[in-house]
Design a protein around this motif. Structure first.
Motif, PDB file in Angstrom:
ATOM      1  N   ALA A 113     -25.580  23.718  10.342  1.00  0.00           N
ATOM      2  CA  ALA A 113     -26.335  24.890  10.799  1.00  0.00           C
ATOM      3  C   ALA A 113     -26.419  25.918   9.677  1.00  0.00           C
ATOM      4  O   ALA A 113     -25.462  26.156   8.958  1.00  0.00           O
ATOM      5  CB  ALA A 113     -25.665  25.504  12.024  1.00  0.00           C
TER       6      ALA A 113
ATOM      7  N   ALA B  83     -33.211  23.276  20.386  1.00  0.00           N
ATOM      8  CA  ALA B  83     -33.260  21.859  20.026  1.00  0.00           C
ATOM      9  C   ALA B  83     -32.324  21.030  20.908  1.00  0.00           C
ATOM     10  O   ALA B  83     -32.651  19.892  21.256  1.00  0.00           O
ATOM     11  CB  ALA B  83     -32.891  21.673  18.556  1.00  0.00           C
TER      12      ALA B  83
ATOM     13  N   ARG C 112     -33.713  25.318  16.487  1.00  0.00           N
ATOM     14  CA  ARG C 112     -34.357  24.814  15.266  1.00  0.00           C
ATOM     15  C   ARG C 112     -35.832  25.173  15.320  1.00  0.00           C
ATOM     16  O   ARG C 112     -36.490  24.934  16.332  1.00  0.00           O
ATOM     17  CB  ARG C 112     -34.183  23.291  15.171  1.00  0.00           C
ATOM     18  CG  ARG C 112     -34.746  22.679  13.885  1.00  0.00           C
ATOM     19  CD  ARG C 112     -34.685  21.148  13.909  1.00  0.00           C
ATOM     20  NE  ARG C 112     -33.307  20.661  13.890  1.00  0.00           N
ATOM     21  CZ  ARG C 112     -32.847  19.680  14.675  1.00  0.00           C
ATOM     22  NH1 ARG C 112     -33.643  19.093  15.542  1.00  0.00           N
ATOM     23  NH2 ARG C 112     -31.589  19.293  14.590  1.00  0.00           N
ATOM     24  N   ASP C 113     -36.336  25.742  14.237  1.00  0.00           N
ATOM     25  CA  ASP C 113     -37.761  26.068  14.130  1.00  0.00           C
ATOM     26  C   ASP C 113     -38.253  26.906  15.324  1.00  0.00           C
ATOM     27  O   ASP C 113     -39.349  26.707  15.835  1.00  0.00           O
ATOM     28  CB  ASP C 113     -38.615  24.792  14.017  1.00  0.00           C
ATOM     29  CG  ASP C 113     -38.276  23.988  12.765  1.00  0.00           C
ATOM     30  OD1 ASP C 113     -37.815  24.609  11.781  1.00  0.00           O
ATOM     31  OD2 ASP C 113     -38.449  22.759  12.774  1.00  0.00           O
TER      32      ASP C 113
END
Ligand SMILES: [Zn+2]
Length: 471
Positions: free
Chosen positions: A34, A20, A15-16
């Motif tokens: 997702a 994560a 994530r990002d």
């Protein structure tokens, strides 16, 4: 998933740009919500591979290679982070050049990248701490090489230049002072290890210019490498400076590193695919393509390097990607410059070695990623698959086959020593910063590599915390 800790099955949630979470394989949590799913069933997922030893020739010799070409080749060969050596022209020997090199490279980077600084000895002692403060991964001493006074380019043969143009290499007393100054920063001092006086005496004993592979071995014996390592190891013991031997090529060198480590000296070592996959038996077939410094030696030396890789004496593998034009490499054995392309074939060659049983998957994760990241102050941001780390992954299909073809390489001068090699396994995809960025040897999407600053203090603190947690 293959990491330094072992092999497990997991779904990796990114994530990002960061990892994560690691989730139960096939559990309901991963796919739900997702945006993108990368099916890695049947593949080995490694922490993104790092090539710590790259000479992109940019700026200064962009007819040989460019930073855009080398990082694209890296990406397509399964590397997600490259560490760029400082000896372009001008060399990265001061803070101002460090900053400008970062700015020049950042918009062209296909991989994340870090930068080396150049250690000249007394001539740039004041700049060492400043470059580490700016995020240099290490500083490199081209031990025994002269440098051109203006360009700070390497001068391989002192006789090629009028003496007034040469910055002579620092003497041992000055090198010891350099060790002290690097120790004070907490950084790493790496060196090209071939004692120049032994090289000079060996060339004199040979009695004529190098014309053949046998001449090259006679002029650059393993004892030259082992002697420089031994001196550096004592300086490391004396000063506490971390000393790293790049492109180690001999059994004698590996034994010297092992002995120093047993004494508690902070000494580490790198080797390269050329020393692990080539030997004297390849010399006739390859001609000048086998010419690198230090030279590729015989099969016994090659086996000793695999052994050193297996027992941890060697902690990192780098390509020493150092391209020249095809015409330059065709000049004949004596005149052809040393070095060649290798960034795109490094991981495939090591994967082949793993699948032939020469190195374990865990050790491969270490030498191509985790231990390299630790050495250069990038861990745990790089070199691991754990929550919080950059989401850099390299996928390997152990069932596939891969044939190295010059026409498929992305170097400006695709002139590989391994053209035609048939390898077990294949690097199939890379995720960089959470984005699928390479598939089947070609880039996916726009380039988005970023500069990564080393933070040796942070790595040290994280290592200490991990050690306490383990205890
Ligand atoms: Zn190099």
């Amino acid at each position: 998933m293959v990491t330094a800790a072992g092999s497990t099955e997991a779904d990796v949630l990114c994530r990002d740009g960061r990892i994560a979470a690691l989730l139960d394989p096939g559990g309901a949590a991963a796919p739900a919500g997702a945006d993108e799913l990368l099916d890695a069933r049947g593949q080995l997922v490694f922490p993104g591979f790092i090539d710590p030893h790259v000479h992109s020739r940019d700026p200064g010799a962009t007819h040989k290679e460019t930073f855009a070409h080398s990082t694209l080749g890296a990406l397509c060969g399964g590397i997600t982070t490259t560490l760029e050596m400082p000896n372009a022209i001008p060399a990265v020997a001061d803070l101002a050049t460090f900053r400008s090199r970062r700015a020049e490279h950042e918009p062209r980077a296909w991989t994340d990248f870090g930068l080396w600084g150049l250690a000249l000895g007394p001539d740039n002692a004041d700049e060492i701490a400043a470059m580490f403060g700016e995020g240099a991964v290490a500083v490199k001493l081209f031990w025994g090489y002269a440098l051109h006074r203006e360009t700070k380019g390497l001068v391989y043969n002192f006789a090629d230049e009028p003496p007034e143009n040469l910055l002579l290499p620092p003497e041992n007393g000055e090198v010891l002072e350099l060790f002290r100054s690097v120790a004070a920063t907490g950084g790493v001092l790496a060196a090209h290890c071939e004692d120049r006086h032994i090289l000079a005496a060996s060339a004199e004993r040979l009695g004529h210019p190098i014309e053949t592979y046998a001449d090259l071995l006679a002029a650059r014996p393993a004892v030259a490498e082992a002697t420089s390592i031994a001196v550096g190891a004592q300086f490391a013991r004396e000063t506490g400076c971390r000393f790293h031997v790049v492109h180690m090529a001999s059994r004698m060198g590996a034994e010297t590193v092992r002995q120093a480590q047993a004494l508690g000296a902070p000494v580490t070592a790198e080797t390269c695919p050329q020393y692990l996959t080539l030997s004297a038996a390849d010399a006739d077939r390859l001609g000048p393509l086998i010419k690198v410094y230090p030279p590729v030696r015989d099969a016994e030396n090659q086996q000793a390097l695999w052994d050193a890789l297996g027992d941890g004496t060697i902690c990192s593998v780098g390509s020493d990607h150092a391209p020249h034009t095809v015409d330059e490499k065709n000049l004949g054995f004596g005149a052809a410059p040393a070095g060649g392309v290798g960034i795109e074939t490094m991981a495939p060659l090591l994967v082949d070695g793993m699948l032939r049983g020469k190195v374990s998957p865990q050790r491969l994760a270490r030498v191509l990623s985790t231990d390299t990241a630790r050495l250069y102050g990038l861990w745990p941001r790089k070199g691991d698959i754990r929550p919080g780390a950059d989401a850099d992954l390299t996928l390997v299909d152990p069932q596939a086959q891969h044939t190295v073809r010059n026409e498929r390489l992305h170097a400006l001068n695709p002139n590989s020593t391994w053209h035609g090699a048939e390898l077990k396994g294949a690097v199939t995809a890379s995720v960089l910063g959470g984005r699928l960025s390479m598939r089947d040897g070609e880039p996916v999407g726009e380039r988005h590599g970023r500069f990564v600053a080393a933070d040796h203090a942070r790595t040290r603190a994280a290592e200490a915390a991990a050690g306490e947690a383990a205890a």
